[in-house]
Design a protein around this motif. Structure first.
Motif, PDB file in Angstrom:
ATOM      1  N   LEU A 110      -4.796  10.189   2.055  1.00  0.00           N
ATOM      2  CA  LEU A 110      -3.809  11.132   1.518  1.00  0.00           C
ATOM      3  C   LEU A 110      -4.047  11.382   0.031  1.00  0.00           C
ATOM      4  CD1 LEU A 110      -0.293  10.237   3.029  1.00  0.00           C
ATOM      5  CD2 LEU A 110      -1.791  12.135   3.647  1.00  0.00           C
ATOM      6  N   SER A 111      -4.327  10.313  -0.713  1.00  0.00           N
ATOM      7  CA  SER A 111      -4.577  10.448  -2.154  1.00  0.00           C
ATOM      8  C   SER A 111      -5.829  11.259  -2.416  1.00  0.00           C
ATOM      9  CB  SER A 111      -4.698   9.061  -2.801  1.00  0.00           C
ATOM     10  OG  SER A 111      -3.489   8.341  -2.696  1.00  0.00           O
ATOM     11  N   LEU A 112      -6.879  11.037  -1.615  1.00  0.00           N
ATOM     12  CA  LEU A 112      -8.115  11.812  -1.775  1.00  0.00           C
ATOM     13  C   LEU A 112      -7.860  13.285  -1.480  1.00  0.00           C
ATOM     14  CD1 LEU A 112     -11.184  11.932  -2.231  1.00  0.00           C
ATOM     15  CD2 LEU A 112     -11.466  11.484   0.223  1.00  0.00           C
ATOM     16  N   VAL A 114       0.157  14.539   8.222  1.00  0.00           N
ATOM     17  CA  VAL A 114      -1.086  15.173   7.772  1.00  0.00           C
ATOM     18  C   VAL A 114      -1.047  16.662   8.095  1.00  0.00           C
ATOM     19  CG1 VAL A 114      -3.580  15.302   8.152  1.00  0.00           C
ATOM     20  CG2 VAL A 114      -2.460  13.081   7.943  1.00  0.00           C
ATOM     21  N   SER A 115      -0.528  17.010   9.265  1.00  0.00           N
ATOM     22  CA  SER A 115      -0.401  18.417   9.643  1.00  0.00           C
ATOM     23  C   SER A 115       0.464  19.162   8.635  1.00  0.00           C
ATOM     24  CB  SER A 115       0.196  18.536  11.049  1.00  0.00           C
ATOM     25  OG  SER A 115      -0.609  17.874  11.999  1.00  0.00           O
ATOM     26  N   ALA A 116       1.542  18.522   8.205  1.00  0.00           N
ATOM     27  CA  ALA A 116       2.419  19.143   7.205  1.00  0.00           C
ATOM     28  C   ALA A 116       1.664  19.385   5.908  1.00  0.00           C
ATOM     29  CB  ALA A 116       3.636  18.256   6.958  1.00  0.00           C
ATOM     30  N   LEU A 117       0.861  18.417   5.491  1.00  0.00           N
ATOM     31  CA  LEU A 117       0.118  18.539   4.242  1.00  0.00           C
ATOM     32  C   LEU A 117      -0.954  19.616   4.344  1.00  0.00           C
ATOM     33  CD1 LEU A 117      -0.044  17.293   1.421  1.00  0.00           C
ATOM     34  CD2 LEU A 117      -1.708  15.650   2.305  1.00  0.00           C
ATOM     35  N   ILE A 118      -1.688  19.633   5.459  1.00  0.00           N
ATOM     36  CA  ILE A 118      -2.754  20.619   5.646  1.00  0.00           C
ATOM     37  C   ILE A 118      -2.179  22.029   5.700  1.00  0.00           C
ATOM     38  CG2 ILE A 118      -4.447  21.498   7.305  1.00  0.00           C
ATOM     39  CD1 ILE A 118      -5.111  18.635   8.037  1.00  0.00           C
ATOM     40  N   PHE A 164       4.099  14.486  -2.212  1.00  0.00           N
ATOM     41  CA  PHE A 164       5.037  13.376  -2.429  1.00  0.00           C
ATOM     42  C   PHE A 164       5.982  13.228  -1.240  1.00  0.00           C
ATOM     43  CE2 PHE A 164       9.178  11.881  -4.164  1.00  0.00           C
ATOM     44  CZ  PHE A 164       8.795  10.570  -4.421  1.00  0.00           C
ATOM     45  N   MET A 165       6.487  14.349  -0.719  1.00  0.00           N
ATOM     46  CA  MET A 165       7.353  14.288   0.452  1.00  0.00           C
ATOM     47  C   MET A 165       6.617  13.681   1.653  1.00  0.00           C
ATOM     48  SD  MET A 165      10.402  15.393  -0.282  1.00  0.00           S
ATOM     49  CE  MET A 165      10.220  14.626  -1.903  1.00  0.00           C
ATOM     50  N   VAL A 166       5.343  14.054   1.822  1.00  0.00           N
ATOM     51  CA  VAL A 166       4.545  13.519   2.929  1.00  0.00           C
ATOM     52  C   VAL A 166       4.282  12.030   2.737  1.00  0.00           C
ATOM     53  CG1 VAL A 166       2.241  13.596   3.990  1.00  0.00           C
ATOM     54  CG2 VAL A 166       3.495  15.719   3.569  1.00  0.00           C
ATOM     55  N   HIS A 167       4.012  11.607   1.495  1.00  0.00           N
ATOM     56  CA  HIS A 167       3.805  10.183   1.222  1.00  0.00           C
ATOM     57  C   HIS A 167       5.057   9.377   1.593  1.00  0.00           C
ATOM     58  CE1 HIS A 167       0.121  11.149  -0.959  1.00  0.00           C
ATOM     59  NE2 HIS A 167      -0.081   9.857  -1.163  1.00  0.00           N
ATOM     60  N   LEU A 168       6.227   9.881   1.168  1.00  0.00           N
ATOM     61  CA  LEU A 168       7.470   9.175   1.460  1.00  0.00           C
ATOM     62  C   LEU A 168       7.756   9.180   2.958  1.00  0.00           C
ATOM     63  CD1 LEU A 168      10.046   7.753   0.523  1.00  0.00           C
ATOM     64  CD2 LEU A 168      11.063  10.005   0.100  1.00  0.00           C
ATOM     65  N   TYR A 169       7.608  10.319   3.587  1.00  0.00           N
ATOM     66  CA  TYR A 169       7.856  10.465   5.027  1.00  0.00           C
ATOM     67  C   TYR A 169       6.939   9.538   5.832  1.00  0.00           C
ATOM     68  CZ  TYR A 169       8.369  13.049   9.484  1.00  0.00           C
ATOM     69  OH  TYR A 169       8.602  13.418  10.785  1.00  0.00           O
ATOM     70  N   ALA A 192       0.831  -1.205   0.000  1.00  0.00           N
ATOM     71  CA  ALA A 192       0.000   0.000   0.000  1.00  0.00           C
ATOM     72  C   ALA A 192       0.865   1.255   0.000  1.00  0.00           C
ATOM     73  CB  ALA A 192      -0.931  -0.011   1.210  1.00  0.00           C
ATOM     74  N   GLY A 193       1.936   1.252   0.812  1.00  0.00           N
ATOM     75  CA  GLY A 193       2.829   2.400   0.858  1.00  0.00           C
ATOM     76  C   GLY A 193       3.529   2.632  -0.465  1.00  0.00           C
ATOM     77  N   ILE A 194       4.006   1.558  -1.078  1.00  0.00           N
ATOM     78  CA  ILE A 194       4.698   1.678  -2.369  1.00  0.00           C
ATOM     79  C   ILE A 194       3.755   2.210  -3.439  1.00  0.00           C
ATOM     80  CG2 ILE A 194       5.762   0.342  -4.228  1.00  0.00           C
ATOM     81  CD1 ILE A 194       7.001  -1.444  -2.075  1.00  0.00           C
ATOM     82  N   LEU A 195       2.532   1.679  -3.480  1.00  0.00           N
ATOM     83  CA  LEU A 195       1.558   2.149  -4.471  1.00  0.00           C
ATOM     84  C   LEU A 195       1.253   3.636  -4.279  1.00  0.00           C
ATOM     85  CD1 LEU A 195      -1.126  -0.689  -4.848  1.00  0.00           C
ATOM     86  CD2 LEU A 195       0.407   0.217  -6.610  1.00  0.00           C
ATOM     87  N   GLY A 196       1.031   4.038  -3.021  1.00  0.00           N
ATOM     88  CA  GLY A 196       0.735   5.440  -2.751  1.00  0.00           C
ATOM     89  C   GLY A 196       1.877   6.354  -3.148  1.00  0.00           C
ATOM     90  N   ILE A 197       3.108   5.958  -2.816  1.00  0.00           N
ATOM     91  CA  ILE A 197       4.284   6.777  -3.131  1.00  0.00           C
ATOM     92  C   ILE A 197       4.504   6.856  -4.640  1.00  0.00           C
ATOM     93  CG2 ILE A 197       6.793   6.904  -2.909  1.00  0.00           C
ATOM     94  CD1 ILE A 197       6.422   5.589  -0.112  1.00  0.00           C
TER      95      ILE A 197
END
Length: 649
Positions: free
Chosen positions: A132-134, A268-272, A109-114, A32-37
């Protein structure tokens, strides 16, 4: 431009949401993590390609005579109610949408990897990546919207996404409460946004951004001078639309949800805070900027709200203990800084100098740089929390020796947000202050003071976390830097925060009218005073917090009421609780409930009782015997004959 790439920018994140949301339970966390990243990495690559093509290809669709144009890649009808009431979905490319594509996909992308390292071992890992994707899809759809109604649709999707991610730890009452708080507060704001959209479209007969912004004078004339309570209809419409931005961007008094949103996972805080929800309000004002320019009252309102919010949030940040809440109030203050910059923007010459919407360019520039160093600071805070298992700086201290990567990257973020040359924040802050001083000395002086407070509270946190006395718990659990999945985003964002201010010709790419603007630093009037202010603030923070001493306690005891009020956010939550529980629930709602029970319900119950008694009284008419039916038939015939005879006479 071929529409394939723009469509993929939206299609990949929503596909990842569906795949991970529906099929995630059948996948391993690693998959799941690899697909999201990979999904977000691909989206970022495509977004960069589209942005670079727009800015540097020289295509006649994008630039004519040196002026960058708005270009609708596609725009198809989704709902058609009347000839003028049509809702379309499309993809709009212009300087700010292209810039936002880069910001959103980079930070996401940075948040996904982190998150691959930070969220390891958490339950709901697959669900987290789906959300995250939504969230990314919602914000991307918002910034490329061709019309204000499409923006509103994705605006609400952003709200739903934030609700899901803030409440990710749904077993914790505090997380559930925070997610509901964010959702409810922003819904009230969005009601104003919707009313403003309906008002504007009613008079202009369009939702389309290009129609609205290409000729703002026509928009002004379309209202026909209509007014309400002493203000023009257009003023009401634009202020109501800005209300939606106030909710999303946490402007006073709709700011109360953002500090509690820290209950969600730190990435999530970073993304928001850096790239999605909170900057949506700034983007909304920027998107409608030409219309705002013809409504002076709305621009003044934006300036006042931004200036008050910036100062309030900076003062509150000086008295917080939770490092994520310090950063939350920092975001509120910085977003308000951008709002003031947009509010003072203009395109008319002052004292013979034509600034060509300097405040607009500066606000967008700061949105870009702030996204980078604020994401860096939040992800750095996540690394600290990951190491010491606490949000409070009281559980930290002396961490520079144990976490060198986090220390140096966090220091870069602090220097950038404090506006120290040559870091990114200096260049964007300098341009904003130049625009404010050009409009009126008050705005420049006020926001310079806010910038000084920013430097103070950020370095207060820096010294308390990395230099203050070591926590004795380090002997039991030795802190260490985060794994590579978390460290790589920190290093990347730190590098960007070092160079993007001076290396990026932002003014030549993003301006309100598409004409390039060459950024120049006003050293004597703006830059040197602001740097000196920041240095004094940093020096004060150094004296008070560099090493353990009793000076902070003395200051706290000297102003105990002020410190307590700032620590309690000046009691805004208590004010809201008093208004909702004591006034709305206890007085208004109880009165309405009494009226509902004793008047409305009693009236309906009375009708029911009358009907029931009447039915009992006449039930003999339907006794089921032939004699009764014949008797009633004869009685009816006689009555009918009598009525007919009377009428004939």
């Amino acid at each position: 431009m071929d529409i394939t790439l723009p469509i993929l920018i939206l299609a990949i994140p929503i596909t990842m949401f569906l795949v991970l949301g529906i099929g995630g339970v059948k996948m391993s966390k690693k998959m799941a993590g690899i697909l999201g990243i990979i999904g977000m990495g691909t989206t970022a690559t495509i977004a960069y390609t589209v942005a670079i093509t727009y800015f540097f290809s020289g295509d006649a669709n994008f630039i004519i005579d040196g002026v960058r144009q708005q270009y609708q890649v596609f725009d198809f009808t989704w709902l058609s109610f009347t000839d003028t009431l049509v809702v379309k979905l499309g993809f709009l490319l212009d300087p700010i949408s292209a810039m936002m594509l880069v910001v959103i996909t980079t930070i996401s992308f940075m948040v996904h990897l982190y998150s691959w390292g930070y969220m390891e071992g958490e339950q709901g890992f697959q669900r987290y990546y789906a959300f995250l994707s939504l969230f990314s899809f919602s914000m991307l759809g918002l910034v490329v919207a061709t019309n204000i109604f499409q923006m509103y649709i994705f605006w609400e999707l952003v709200g739903v996404s934030s609700y899901l991610l803030i409440g990710f730890y749904y077993k914790l009452p505090s997380a559930v409460s925070a997610s509901k708080k964010a959702f409810i507060v922003t819904r009230f704001a969005d009601l104003g946004f919707l009313i403003g959209i309906l008002l504007l479209s009613f008079y202009t007969d369009t939702f389309n951004f290009m129609d609205l912004t290409s000729n703002p004078e026509r928009v002004l004339a379309s209202t026909g001078g209509a007014s309400f309570m002493g203000a023009s209809v257009l003023t009401w419409a634009m202020v109501l639309i800005f209300t939606g931005g106030m909710g999303k961007s946490a402007m006073m008094p709709l700011h109360i949800w953002l500090p509690d949103a820290m209950e969600g996972p730190t990435p999530v805080s970073a993304l928001i805070h850096a790239a999605t929800m909170v900057v949506a309000g700034v983007y909304l004002v920027a998107r409608m900027f030409p219309v705002y320019c013809v409504v002076d009252a709305a621009m003044t309102f934006i300036c006042c709200v931004g200036a008050i919010t910036a100062f309030y949030a900076a003062v509150v940040a000086c008295a917080q203990i939770d490092i994520k809440r310090i950063l939350a109030f920092s975001t509120i203050s910085q977003i308000a800084f951008m709002m003031v910059s947009l509010g003072v923007a203009y395109d008319k010459p002052i004292e013979g100098v034509h600034y060509s919407g300097l405040g607009y360019m500066a606000g967008m520039f700061h949105l870009f740089t702030h996204a980078m160093f604020k994401a860096l600071l939040f992800l750095g805070a996540g690394a600290l929390i990951h190491a010491v298992h606490s949000n409070n700086y009281t559980a930290m201290g002396g961490l520079r020796k144990y976490m060198p990567i986090t220390h140096w990257t966090f220091l870069i973020g602090c220097l950038a947000i404090a506006g120290i040359w040559p870091f990114a924040g200096f260049f964007s802050k300098d341009e904003m202050l130049a625009a404010m001083f050009a409009r009126h000395w008050f705005w420049g002086a006020w926001m310079t003071m806010v910038a000084g407070l920013t430097a103070f509270y950020m370095f207060r946190m820096y010294f308390l976390v990395f230099w203050w006395e070591e926590n004795p718990h380090y002997k039991e659990h030795k802190p260490h830097d985060a794994p590579w999945q978390m460290s790589v985003p920190l290093l990347f964002l730190a590098a960007v925060s070092c160079v993007c201010g001076w290396a990026l010709p932002f003014g030549e790419l993003v301006t309100w009218n598409g004409e390039p603007y060459h950024i120049h630093i006003e050293w004597v009037k703006v830059a040197i005073p602001s740097i000196l202010t920041a240095c004094v603030a940093i020096a004060l923070a150094y004296v008070m917090y560099h090493k353990k001493n009793d000076l902070p306690t003395k200051v706290k005891n000297f102003w105990p009421t002020l410190w307590t009020a700032a620590n309690r956010r000046f009691y805004w939550d208590e004010i809201y609780m008093f208004i909702t529980h004591k006034i709305i629930f206890n007085i208004i709602c109880k009165s309405i409930a009494w009226f509902d029970r004793h008047v409305i319900d009693a009236t309906m119950d009375g009708f029911a009782k009358i009907t029931q008694k009447a039915s009992y009284a006449i039930r003999g008419m339907q006794a089921g015997t032939i004699q009764a039916y014949v008797a009633w038939y004869l009685a009816g015939a006689v009555a009918l004959a009598a009525i007919t005879w009377i009428c004939l006479i």
